[in-house]
Design a protein around this motif. Structure first.
Motif, PDB file in Angstrom:
ATOM      1  N   PHE A  18       0.795  -1.561   0.091  1.00  0.00           N
ATOM      2  CA  PHE A  18      -0.282  -0.304   0.188  1.00  0.00           C
ATOM      3  C   PHE A  18       0.919   0.855  -0.134  1.00  0.00           C
ATOM      4  O   PHE A  18       1.879   1.452   0.452  1.00  0.00           O
ATOM      5  N   PRO A  19       0.482   2.444  -0.912  1.00  0.00           N
ATOM      6  CA  PRO A  19       0.940   2.944  -0.976  1.00  0.00           C
ATOM      7  C   PRO A  19       1.922   3.839   0.258  1.00  0.00           C
ATOM      8  O   PRO A  19       0.558   4.366   1.024  1.00  0.00           O
ATOM      9  N   VAL A  36     -10.788  -0.338   6.488  1.00  0.00           N
ATOM     10  CA  VAL A  36     -11.110   0.671   5.939  1.00  0.00           C
ATOM     11  C   VAL A  36      -9.897   1.884   5.431  1.00  0.00           C
ATOM     12  O   VAL A  36      -9.017   1.524   5.928  1.00  0.00           O
ATOM     13  N   ILE A  37     -10.101   2.034   3.886  1.00  0.00           N
ATOM     14  CA  ILE A  37      -9.110   2.182   3.290  1.00  0.00           C
ATOM     15  C   ILE A  37      -9.387   3.660   2.003  1.00  0.00           C
ATOM     16  O   ILE A  37      -9.850   3.385   2.357  1.00  0.00           O
ATOM     17  N   THR A  38      -8.145   4.266   2.999  1.00  0.00           N
ATOM     18  CA  THR A  38      -9.013   5.587   2.257  1.00  0.00           C
ATOM     19  C   THR A  38      -7.673   6.227   1.340  1.00  0.00           C
ATOM     20  O   THR A  38      -6.499   5.560   1.355  1.00  0.00           O
ATOM     21  N   ILE A  39      -8.369   6.640  -0.283  1.00  0.00           N
ATOM     22  CA  ILE A  39      -7.475   6.957  -1.224  1.00  0.00           C
ATOM     23  C   ILE A  39      -7.495   8.050  -1.771  1.00  0.00           C
ATOM     24  O   ILE A  39      -8.516   8.678  -1.433  1.00  0.00           O
ATOM     25  N   PRO A  40      -7.227   8.991  -2.452  1.00  0.00           N
ATOM     26  CA  PRO A  40      -7.247  10.245  -3.190  1.00  0.00           C
ATOM     27  C   PRO A  40      -8.639  10.010  -3.777  1.00  0.00           C
ATOM     28  O   PRO A  40      -9.117   9.397  -4.527  1.00  0.00           O
ATOM     29  N   ASN A  41      -9.510  10.836  -3.524  1.00  0.00           N
ATOM     30  CA  ASN A  41     -10.762  11.079  -4.298  1.00  0.00           C
ATOM     31  C   ASN A  41     -11.567   9.375  -3.751  1.00  0.00           C
ATOM     32  O   ASN A  41     -12.836   9.055  -4.387  1.00  0.00           O
ATOM     33  N   GLY A  42     -11.446   9.167  -2.990  1.00  0.00           N
ATOM     34  CA  GLY A  42     -12.362   7.956  -2.626  1.00  0.00           C
ATOM     35  C   GLY A  42     -12.268   7.105  -0.554  1.00  0.00           C
ATOM     36  O   GLY A  42     -11.762   7.321  -0.352  1.00  0.00           O
ATOM     37  N   GLU A  43     -12.638   5.683  -0.693  1.00  0.00           N
ATOM     38  CA  GLU A  43     -12.138   5.105   0.108  1.00  0.00           C
ATOM     39  C   GLU A  43     -13.116   3.951  -0.178  1.00  0.00           C
ATOM     40  O   GLU A  43     -13.786   3.914  -1.083  1.00  0.00           O
ATOM     41  N   LEU A  44     -12.123   2.982   0.621  1.00  0.00           N
ATOM     42  CA  LEU A  44     -12.575   1.592   0.155  1.00  0.00           C
ATOM     43  C   LEU A  44     -12.521   0.792   1.550  1.00  0.00           C
ATOM     44  O   LEU A  44     -11.889   1.858   2.783  1.00  0.00           O
ATOM     45  N   PHE A  45     -13.631  -0.505   1.147  1.00  0.00           N
ATOM     46  CA  PHE A  45     -13.003  -1.436   2.673  1.00  0.00           C
ATOM     47  C   PHE A  45     -13.412  -2.558   2.195  1.00  0.00           C
ATOM     48  O   PHE A  45     -13.454  -3.015   1.115  1.00  0.00           O
ATOM     49  N   TYR A  46     -12.114  -3.379   2.534  1.00  0.00           N
ATOM     50  CA  TYR A  46     -11.363  -4.775   2.690  1.00  0.00           C
ATOM     51  C   TYR A  46     -11.476  -5.758   3.614  1.00  0.00           C
ATOM     52  O   TYR A  46     -10.985  -5.308   4.799  1.00  0.00           O
TER      53      TYR A  46
END
Length: 67
Positions: A18-19, A36-46
């Motif tokens: 992960f960066p 809960v993963i936060t990335i530029p312009n969004g959010e993911l769940f893994y």
């Protein structure tokens, strides 16, 4: 009793690279048993076990059968 056992159990890590840059972060959510993963312009769940193995395997087979 292992002195470091509590540390490794409480620090959950993503099972992939992960960066390590500004705008990227991940946080373990114990209620949902996933990250809960936060990335530029969004959010993911893994969650590694979001689907059980039977459903996961059948989904992959279905996608491979259908182009």
């Amino acid at each position: 009793m292992d002195l470091f056992n509590d540390i490794t159990e409480n620090q959950k890590k993503l099972p992939f690279d992960f960066p390590n840059k500004e705008g990227y972060s991940s946080e373990w959510n114990s209620d949902l048993n996933g990250f809960v993963i936060t990335i530029p312009n969004g959010e993911l769940f893994y969650s590694e076990h979001f689907f059980d193995k039977k459903i996961s395997d059948r989904s992959i087979e279905y996608f491979l059968e259908n182009e």
